[in-house]
Design a protein around this motif. Structure first.
Motif, PDB file in Angstrom:
ATOM      1  N   ASN A  56       0.823  -1.211   0.000  1.00 31.72           N
ATOM      2  CA  ASN A  56       0.000   0.000   0.000  1.00 31.72           C
ATOM      3  C   ASN A  56       0.856   1.259   0.000  1.00 31.72           C
ATOM      4  O   ASN A  56       0.535   2.228  -0.688  1.00 31.72           O
ATOM      5  N   ILE A  57       1.946   1.244   0.760  1.00 30.00           N
ATOM      6  CA  ILE A  57       2.836   2.399   0.797  1.00 30.00           C
ATOM      7  C   ILE A  57       3.457   2.642  -0.567  1.00 30.00           C
ATOM      8  O   ILE A  57       3.517   3.778  -1.052  1.00 30.00           O
ATOM      9  N   ARG A  60       0.774   4.001  -3.009  1.00 29.88           N
ATOM     10  CA  ARG A  60       0.476   5.402  -2.755  1.00 29.88           C
ATOM     11  C   ARG A  60       1.619   6.298  -3.233  1.00 29.88           C
ATOM     12  O   ARG A  60       1.391   7.376  -3.770  1.00 29.88           O
ATOM     13  N   ALA A  61       2.841   5.848  -3.034  1.00 26.42           N
ATOM     14  CA  ALA A  61       3.993   6.648  -3.458  1.00 26.42           C
ATOM     15  C   ALA A  61       4.057   6.766  -4.968  1.00 26.42           C
ATOM     16  O   ALA A  61       4.368   7.833  -5.507  1.00 26.42           O
TER      17      ALA A  61
END
Length: 66
Positions: A56-57, A60-61
């Motif tokens: 998820n990180i 999103r990035a």
């Protein structure tokens, strides 16, 4: 005076040489602790919850600039 200073320096150097470094058992305990920590860290990082959070990180990035 010179002889006293020289004797004092010799005593300090000899003491430092006796206490220099770790003994083999301390190295072994350090290695065992490091391996245990590495195994624990591997288990945590490869768990499903952490893997999903990392994905998820990254998503999103990557989508932040779009």
């Amino acid at each position: 005076m010179y002889k006293a200073v020289r004797a004092r320096l010799r005593a300090l150097v000899c003491r430092a040489r006796r206490d220099a470094g770790m003994v083999t058992s301390e190295y072994a305990m350090g290695i065992v602790a490091a391996v245990g920590f590495a195994v624990l860290l591997h288990q945590v990082v490869t768990s499903d919850v952490v893997a999903a959070a990392l994905q998820n990180i990254v998503k999103r990035a990557l989508s932040a600039g779009a």
